[in-house]
Motif scaffolding. Sequence first.
Motif, PDB file in Angstrom:
ATOM      1  N   THR A  90      40.396  37.101  51.805  1.00 22.10           N
ATOM      2  CA  THR A  90      39.213  37.479  51.258  1.00 22.10           C
ATOM      3  C   THR A  90      38.231  37.177  51.809  1.00 22.10           C
ATOM      4  O   THR A  90      36.847  37.635  51.643  1.00 22.10           O
ATOM      5  N   SER A  91      38.029  37.246  53.200  1.00 16.73           N
ATOM      6  CA  SER A  91      36.341  37.699  53.782  1.00 16.73           C
ATOM      7  C   SER A  91      36.791  38.151  55.080  1.00 16.73           C
ATOM      8  O   SER A  91      37.713  38.116  56.111  1.00 16.73           O
ATOM      9  N   PRO A 114      43.817  32.940  52.103  1.00 15.81           N
ATOM     10  CA  PRO A 114      43.334  32.759  50.784  1.00 15.81           C
ATOM     11  C   PRO A 114      44.876  30.959  51.754  1.00 15.81           C
ATOM     12  O   PRO A 114      45.343  31.680  51.897  1.00 15.81           O
ATOM     13  N   ARG A 142      35.717  43.773  48.032  1.00 17.73           N
ATOM     14  CA  ARG A 142      35.219  42.871  48.097  1.00 17.73           C
ATOM     15  C   ARG A 142      33.723  43.206  48.725  1.00 17.73           C
ATOM     16  O   ARG A 142      34.221  43.697  49.375  1.00 17.73           O
TER      17      ARG A 142
END
Length: 152
Positions: A90-91, A114, A142
């Motif tokens: 997610t990052s 996650p 993202r």
Amino acid sequence: MSARISEALYRLVPIATLALLCACAHTPADPQERLARYRQHAGTPVAGIDYARNMRWEALGDQALAVWPRRDNGFLLELASPCTGLDTATSIQITRSEGRVQSRRDAVRVMSMPGARPMQRPPCPIMLISPIREAPAAGELRDVDDAEGAGP
């Protein structure tokens, strides 16, 4: 009145289903298929690219990603080896020096996934950087974590 609504919904459901299937057909969900499409649209590898704030990215499996420094300017980054968690991250952070990301010098680092606590994972060296001549339909983009990136 209720019969009219039922009849309208009865006609609308097949149309909505067809539209959904068409949308899915244009964007392969399989990361390997997406990577193959990006490779088809990639140009000759370059030594490096300028880093941009608000860079966006899309994972293409665990060994490649597409980055978008600007909306109309993308690059395919291929990594030296599989990068644990990249496909579900997610990052991420991308190292850089003096505002440039360079192949064989800089790296991608997965920062969070996650269901996992944020932690620093080993850097994943960037082997190739190729400009994307004509972008295939992008998947879920993202933001790159914009923390100051030092060398790997």
